[in-house]
Design an enzyme around this catalytic site. Sequence first.
Site, mmCIF file in Angstrom:
data_model
loop_
_atom_site.group_PDB
_atom_site.id
_atom_site.type_symbol
_atom_site.label_atom_id
_atom_site.label_comp_id
_atom_site.label_asym_id
_atom_site.label_seq_id
_atom_site.Cartn_x
_atom_site.Cartn_y
_atom_site.Cartn_z
ATOM 1 N N LYS A 174 -17.314 -4.502 16.310
ATOM 2 C CA LYS A 174 -17.841 -4.548 14.940
ATOM 3 C C LYS A 174 -17.110 -5.566 14.037
ATOM 4 O O LYS A 174 -17.642 -6.440 13.462
ATOM 5 C CB LYS A 174 -17.287 -3.233 14.177
ATOM 6 C CG LYS A 174 -17.058 -3.338 12.902
ATOM 7 C CD LYS A 174 -16.969 -1.960 11.947
ATOM 8 C CE LYS A 174 -15.455 -1.633 11.930
ATOM 9 N NZ LYS A 174 -14.921 -2.148 10.842
ATOM 10 N N ASN A 175 -15.759 -6.021 14.433
ATOM 11 C CA ASN A 175 -14.752 -6.691 13.656
ATOM 12 C C ASN A 175 -15.013 -8.334 14.177
ATOM 13 O O ASN A 175 -14.340 -9.048 13.468
ATOM 14 C CB ASN A 175 -13.346 -6.207 13.606
ATOM 15 C CG ASN A 175 -13.126 -5.124 12.748
ATOM 16 O OD1 ASN A 175 -14.194 -4.664 12.001
ATOM 17 N ND2 ASN A 175 -12.149 -4.654 12.720
ATOM 18 N N ARG A 210 -15.440 -3.708 2.485
ATOM 19 C CA ARG A 210 -14.426 -4.861 2.122
ATOM 20 C C ARG A 210 -14.949 -5.984 3.056
ATOM 21 O O ARG A 210 -14.647 -7.181 2.338
ATOM 22 C CB ARG A 210 -13.092 -4.457 2.341
ATOM 23 C CG ARG A 210 -12.681 -3.119 2.101
ATOM 24 C CD ARG A 210 -11.138 -3.032 2.343
ATOM 25 N NE ARG A 210 -10.612 -4.247 2.028
ATOM 26 C CZ ARG A 210 -10.193 -4.670 1.030
ATOM 27 N NH1 ARG A 210 -10.740 -3.931 -0.230
ATOM 28 N NH2 ARG A 210 -9.461 -5.660 0.756
ATOM 29 N N CYS A 265 -8.826 0.832 -1.103
ATOM 30 C CA CYS A 265 -9.096 1.392 0.163
ATOM 31 C C CYS A 265 -8.252 2.558 0.532
ATOM 32 O O CYS A 265 -6.972 2.286 0.269
ATOM 33 C CB CYS A 265 -9.371 0.197 1.363
ATOM 34 S SG CYS A 265 -9.234 0.948 2.983
ATOM 35 N N ARG A 306 -5.157 -3.764 -0.105
ATOM 36 C CA ARG A 306 -5.872 -4.446 0.646
ATOM 37 C C ARG A 306 -6.183 -5.866 -0.574
ATOM 38 O O ARG A 306 -7.499 -5.985 -0.580
ATOM 39 C CB ARG A 306 -6.893 -4.032 1.491
ATOM 40 C CG ARG A 306 -6.383 -3.112 2.537
ATOM 41 C CD ARG A 306 -7.299 -2.502 3.244
ATOM 42 N NE ARG A 306 -7.843 -3.339 4.133
ATOM 43 C CZ ARG A 306 -8.774 -3.136 4.880
ATOM 44 N NH1 ARG A 306 -9.422 -1.659 4.872
ATOM 45 N NH2 ARG A 306 -9.428 -3.825 5.727
ATOM 46 N N PRO A 307 -5.368 -6.750 -1.086
ATOM 47 C CA PRO A 307 -5.874 -7.529 -1.893
ATOM 48 C C PRO A 307 -6.404 -8.840 -0.975
ATOM 49 O O PRO A 307 -6.402 -8.668 -0.056
ATOM 50 C CB PRO A 307 -4.600 -7.918 -2.422
ATOM 51 C CG PRO A 307 -3.367 -7.664 -1.659
ATOM 52 C CD PRO A 307 -4.033 -6.444 -0.952
ATOM 53 N N ILE A 308 -7.110 -9.582 -1.859
ATOM 54 C CA ILE A 308 -7.677 -10.915 -1.030
ATOM 55 C C ILE A 308 -6.946 -12.207 -1.788
ATOM 56 O O ILE A 308 -7.754 -13.296 -1.649
ATOM 57 C CB ILE A 308 -9.172 -10.993 -1.266
ATOM 58 C CG1 ILE A 308 -9.818 -11.000 -2.495
ATOM 59 C CG2 ILE A 308 -9.902 -9.741 -0.419
ATOM 60 C CD1 ILE A 308 -11.082 -11.395 -2.867
ATOM 61 N N LEU A 323 -4.796 -14.257 -0.612
ATOM 62 C CA LEU A 323 -4.387 -15.190 0.141
ATOM 63 C C LEU A 323 -5.539 -15.921 0.501
ATOM 64 O O LEU A 323 -5.842 -17.164 0.812
ATOM 65 C CB LEU A 323 -3.824 -14.503 1.492
ATOM 66 C CG LEU A 323 -2.581 -13.959 1.299
ATOM 67 C CD1 LEU A 323 -2.084 -13.442 2.797
ATOM 68 C CD2 LEU A 323 -1.539 -14.798 0.574
ATOM 69 N N ASP A 325 -5.183 -0.538 14.081
ATOM 70 C CA ASP A 325 -6.391 0.378 14.096
ATOM 71 C C ASP A 325 -6.442 1.386 15.280
ATOM 72 O O ASP A 325 -7.627 1.983 15.579
ATOM 73 C CB ASP A 325 -7.691 -0.959 14.524
ATOM 74 C CG ASP A 325 -7.945 -1.613 13.217
ATOM 75 O OD1 ASP A 325 -8.803 -2.593 13.449
ATOM 76 O OD2 ASP A 325 -7.249 -1.291 12.341
ATOM 77 N N ILE A 332 1.430 -2.652 9.027
ATOM 78 C CA ILE A 332 0.550 -3.707 8.513
ATOM 79 C C ILE A 332 0.041 -3.086 7.255
ATOM 80 O O ILE A 332 -0.136 -3.866 6.139
ATOM 81 C CB ILE A 332 -0.724 -3.714 9.150
ATOM 82 C CG1 ILE A 332 -0.429 -4.316 10.864
ATOM 83 C CG2 ILE A 332 -1.899 -4.625 9.110
ATOM 84 C CD1 ILE A 332 0.309 -5.468 10.829
ATOM 85 N N ARG A 342 -19.269 4.068 10.497
ATOM 86 C CA ARG A 342 -19.301 2.822 10.258
ATOM 87 C C ARG A 342 -18.465 1.995 11.434
ATOM 88 O O ARG A 342 -19.062 0.636 11.490
ATOM 89 C CB ARG A 342 -18.058 2.705 9.183
ATOM 90 C CG ARG A 342 -18.384 3.271 7.737
ATOM 91 C CD ARG A 342 -17.400 2.898 6.521
ATOM 92 N NE ARG A 342 -17.148 1.605 6.771
ATOM 93 C CZ ARG A 342 -16.349 0.699 6.043
ATOM 94 N NH1 ARG A 342 -15.639 1.597 4.832
ATOM 95 N NH2 ARG A 342 -16.217 -0.410 5.680
#
Length: 430
Positions: A22-23, A96, A120, A125-127, A129, A316, A338, A408
């Site tokens: 998926k990722n 996300r 989440c 989980r900021p963005i 960067l 994960d 993480i 998901r």
Amino acid sequence: MDQFRIEGGHRLEGRVTIGGAKNAALPAMAAALLTDKRIELHNIPRVRDILTMRSLLDELGVDSSLKHEREGNCLVIQARTPPDPVAAYELVKQMRASVLVLGPLLARLGHARVSLPGGCAIGARPINLHLKGLEKLGATVNIQHGYVEARVDRLRGDLIQFDTITVTGTENLMMAATLAEGTTVLENAAVEPEVQDLAALLIAMGAKIDGLGSPTIRIQGVTRLAGAKHTIIPDRIEAGTFMVAAAITGGHLVLDRTEPRHLTAVIAKLAEVGVQIARVKSRGQGPGFEALEVRGTPPFRAADMVTQEYPGFPTDMQAQYMALATQGSGSSVITETIFENRYLHALELARMGADITVDGRRAVVRGPTPLSGANVQASDLRASASLVLAGLAADGESVVDRVYHIDRGYERIEEKLNRVGAKISRVSQG
Ligand code: EPZ
């Protein structure tokens, strides 16, 4: 909302085919925005996040078609005309990973308006960067009304040093840099197999990328990208999840279409606690698709585990490992490095009889403890996988609520498990 009713105590026996990652599929779908040519992706998993990303592409005016193949699914995407630059809140809030369209839209159009992903369950989980990197490439970035608004005439290559390793941050900026003027260097970049798989697709599309698999990636911008055909790598987290399913039920599974090289830390840790794992001939197609034979007989040894960026033990797989550690003889200290809040499954496992103490980033699991079936609630994708695994091993019936989380990232997991001896029924709650 659907729920799973699981009758525990059945050992699993047989073969399971692992799907595409998926990722890896999600960034590959976003990469199709970089060109007006045809992108053909094979081994696509039919999971909810893929359908959500298809809806997002559709909203951007990009058509795609998904057709079933003997192994996996084939997804064809072609952004013939310039996509619409707006990714609205309604879809971004569901996933996300929608933020992955930001870099490609900006590179293709010079403009993008993408809703900020909300928080989440597992962390803020900021963005930041992602945005800092795009600014370094010359974009003007504003945040207002919950949206990121980015504009640039043409991105210009530059040096980007990531303060922390970010998987989708690396992917977003690598995609943006393929069409920038000049050379971009990403330092402290993520080296996950999914990042490398995206880079392989981009190179097939004509991008010039060096440093694959290293923390320093060099991208020399080109003026346009071509179409390409690409096969998505196997899902190492689905494979790891089924390895734990074999072990925790005292079963024996052969997992087809895996890539053991992406699972070295998981294989080592499971072997350390006493799970027997061997590489055997796969029923799947060619190279990159091998089979893993997994046997387990509880109780297992206890073993500490620390989640780390690849090639370390993947975050994960932390929740799934915690479920197995409840059947380890002694104390297993788990450290989640993480995400700051990724122990929501611990409280639910405790309701099934597990002995787990959480203290910030550390969780101590004492075992073996007999697990008894209970009503439990999933909070996020991998937590729900952990609860299903515990339910398989528990005495009696468990009911796992909110299985839309698990849908998901896993394709009809109950059907795959039932085919090898589990007793799970999906009950729709309307
Ligand atoms: C990807 O998320 C995966 N999702 C996650 O998988 C996975 O858990 C994660 O990488 C770590 O391996 C996809 O690939 C779609 P990060 P991502 O950016 O990219 C901080 C699953 O179960 N950070 O590598 O969002 C962040 O808060 C999902 O399939 C910043 O501070 O993760 C986190 O603490 C869950 N600022 C750390 O970095 C940023 O701009 C790693 O996050 C970006 C990240």
